[in-house]
Design a protein around this motif. Structure first.
Motif: not given
Ligand SMILES: [Zn+2]
Length: 360
Positions: A14-36
């Motif tokens: 159970k930790s902060p959410a931060a997921i990078v999706v690299t697609a079509n040459g672009r990088r999207l960050l899904l969520d930017a979780g802070g410390a629980l």
């Protein structure tokens, strides 16, 4: 062309959410979780460069790391979630339910059933990537929208393989209501449905209640949203609660969770219903507080049903321990679909192209 998913944080515990999706040459960050846990550093953001950030909802472990990011990076969230951003942070609106294009990628959002303004996120690349954020199928107030199909599903597994229905949770909490209680709750999430439930229980039992002004304000906001953004049948109860005055000396208090401790509430028992920090675990072990879950995340059978629903070939259970015996339990639940590694790289699906999508 290829696609890569890098789970910077949120996998294995159970930790902060931060997921990078690299697609079509672009990088999207899904969520930017802070410390629980107050005082813990946010390490995943160090040196991170992305083209855009998409935030699912306003809980600290999904939005609290925004302050660590380059303030110039475009950020997308729903208007209700935007009010939780650092003061002055620029943002662009994400639909509560619908499709927009971000960095050339079709992004579909829908109601996640978890919190006010909270959404799940679907990226229209590589046969679909579905990220549930925090999600729940059992909310009495927040609807859950059926997501589009997705080859890859990143799902909220905060409850591990726990699978108790919400009604059993409610029944268990009911058994405590004969004593003075304080419920510290996240003010944009379960607070709203618990407020309605506590009001009806108080009426049935002749008890008095008080509901935190911030929770009342969020209920008012919910009532003012288009009716399709809340479960049907609750409007009358919300209006009645908003018209109800707080008791001067209530036996039941619903408060916005501000790290309250048992010592701050003499004469009351604190009853927690969600995630417990280590210090609260210690309080529970010492019988200083009570704990009984109120479901606001996917329980195991619902997670599997959602993976089935979107037709996922690879499923990543997020925000939960993947140590044994948990890993074997997930393997039994998901079979070969289970993906438990922080990176997921795949060549572009031959039958699927970005051009196949058009904005709604
Ligand atoms: Zn949440």
């Amino acid at each position: 062309m290829s696609l890569a998913i890098d789970i910077l944080s949120g996998l294995g515990d159970k930790s902060p959410a931060a997921i990078v999706v690299t697609a079509n040459g672009r990088r999207l960050l899904l969520d930017a979780g802070g410390a629980l846990h107050p005082g813990d550093p946010t390490t995943w953001a160090r040196g991170l460069a992305v083209d855009a950030v998409i935030i699912s909802h306003d809980h600290i472990d999904h939005i609290g790391g925004v302050s660590e990011l380059d303030p110039e990076t475009p950020l997308y969230c729903t208007p209700l979630v935007a009010s939780a951003l650092p003061k002055g942070r620029a943002w662009q609106p994400l639909p509560e339910r619908g499709t927009c294009w971000i960095e050339g990628i079709p992004v579909t959002t829908g109601q996640a059933g978890h919190s006010l303004g909270g959404v799940w996120i679907h990226l229209g690349v590589e046969g679909g990537i579905f990220y549930s954020g925090d999600a729940c199928l059992e909310s009495r107030l927040f609807p859950f929208d059926v997501p589009p199909s997705a080859r890859i599903a990143l799902l909220d597994a905060s409850y591990g393989t726990y699978d108790q229905p919400q009604q059993a949770c409610v029944d268990a909490i009911s058994e405590h209501l004969n004593r003075p209680l304080v419920f510290p709750v996240p003010e944009s999430g379960r607070a709203l449905e618990m407020a309605l439930w506590l009001a009806s229980e108080a009426d049935a039992r002749g008890l008095s209640i008080a509901v935190d002004p911030s929770i009342r304000a969020n209920l008012k906001t919910l009532l003012e949203l288009p009716a399709t953004l809340r479960r049907p049948g609750a409007d009358e109860a919300i209006a009645a609660l908003l018209a109800r005055e707080d008791a001067a000396t209530p036996s039941l208090r619903l408060i916005s969770d501000r790290d309250d401790t048992a010592a701050q509430w003499p004469g009351y028992q604190l009853l927690h219903t969600g995630y417990l920090t280590p210090s609260r675990c210690a309080e529970l072990a010492a019988d200083k507080i009570l704990w009984q879950r109120w479901n606001v995340h996917l329980r195991a059978s619902h997670l599997v049903a959602l993976a089935d629903q979107v037709g996922a070939c690879q499923v990543v259970p997020l925000f939960t321990s993947l140590a044994e015996p948990g890993l074997s339990a997930w393997r039994a639940l998901l079979g070969p679909r289970l993906h438990a590694l922080p990176t997921l790289h795949t060549a572009l699906h031959p039958t699927f192209h970005l051009e196949a999508w058009s904005p709604a």
